[in-house]
Scaffold this motif. Structure first.
Motif, PDB file in Angstrom:
ATOM      1  N   GLN A 195       0.821   5.815  -0.992  1.00  0.00           N
ATOM      2  CA  GLN A 195      -0.004   6.989  -1.241  1.00  0.00           C
ATOM      3  C   GLN A 195       0.784   7.952  -2.121  1.00  0.00           C
ATOM      4  O   GLN A 195       1.987   8.153  -1.912  1.00  0.00           O
TER       5      GLN A 195
ATOM      6  N   ASP B 244      -4.705   7.084  -2.334  1.00  0.00           N
ATOM      7  CA  ASP B 244      -4.279   5.774  -1.852  1.00  0.00           C
ATOM      8  C   ASP B 244      -4.172   4.805  -3.026  1.00  0.00           C
ATOM      9  O   ASP B 244      -5.018   4.802  -3.925  1.00  0.00           O
TER      10      ASP B 244
ATOM     11  N   GLU C 288      -9.376   3.213  -3.931  1.00  0.00           N
ATOM     12  CA  GLU C 288      -7.936   3.248  -4.127  1.00  0.00           C
ATOM     13  C   GLU C 288      -7.628   2.874  -5.570  1.00  0.00           C
ATOM     14  O   GLU C 288      -8.474   2.306  -6.268  1.00  0.00           O
TER      15      GLU C 288
ATOM     16  N   ARG D  83       0.868  -1.185   0.000  1.00  0.00           N
ATOM     17  CA  ARG D  83       0.000   0.000   0.000  1.00  0.00           C
ATOM     18  C   ARG D  83       0.897   1.225   0.000  1.00  0.00           C
ATOM     19  O   ARG D  83       1.910   1.262   0.694  1.00  0.00           O
TER      20      ARG D  83
ATOM     21  N   ARG E 213     -13.939   2.349   0.860  1.00  0.00           N
ATOM     22  CA  ARG E 213     -12.592   2.825   0.548  1.00  0.00           C
ATOM     23  C   ARG E 213     -12.394   2.780  -0.963  1.00  0.00           C
ATOM     24  O   ARG E 213     -12.749   1.800  -1.618  1.00  0.00           O
TER      25      ARG E 213
END
Length: 141
Positions: free
Chosen positions: A30, A50, A94, A28, A92
């Motif tokens: 950003q 993200d 992303e 993960r 969420r």
């Protein structure tokens, strides 16, 4: 349907490679992307997006990118629903990175990373084919 996203910005924190219980690499990260418009008298604003990478892409990012590195990300938007630790339902969004590459200038230490690009994993690689050169005289129009 089309679900493509392209980002260019800087990593906001040091990426940390992890593995799922099945041993699949996941990372993960950003990306901070500056907005195009700057209000007079104010600092330029940025969006913090993200992202998630899997398998070879995750390993590539972990090896060559660090906090503050400029990165270009191509992927698709993914949404997922979950329940937080307080029992609230959350959503969420992303970017699932499918291709990443370096952009910007080479680091001051002269590392060769600016020349590297992520190669697609073998499952996505195009078949080995030879293409013949087509000359303008060969075109039917």
């Amino acid at each position: 349907m089309i679900n493509n996203s392209t980002l260019m910005g800087r990593l906001t924190f040091e990426p940390e490679l992890r593995s799922t219980p099945n041993g699949v690499s996941v990372l993960r990260f950003q990306v901070a992307c500056d907005r195009n418009y700057q209000s007079p008298g104010k600092e330029r604003e940025a969006d913090y997006i993200d992202c998630i990478a899997w398998r070879h892409t995750a390993e590539f990012i972990s090896r060559y990118f660090h906090k503050g590195s400029m990165i270009a990300v191509e992927g698709c938007i993914r949404t997922r629903n979950y329940t937080d630790k307080n029992g609230n339902k959350r959503k969420r969004m992303e970017i699932e990175a499918q291709n990443v590459s370096f952009c910007g200038s080479k680091p001051a230490n002269g590392a060769p990373e600016a020349a590297a690009t992520q190669q697609p994993s073998p499952s996505y690689a195009a078949p080995d084919e030879e293409y013949e050169e087509i000359l303008d005289d060969d075109l039917p129009f």
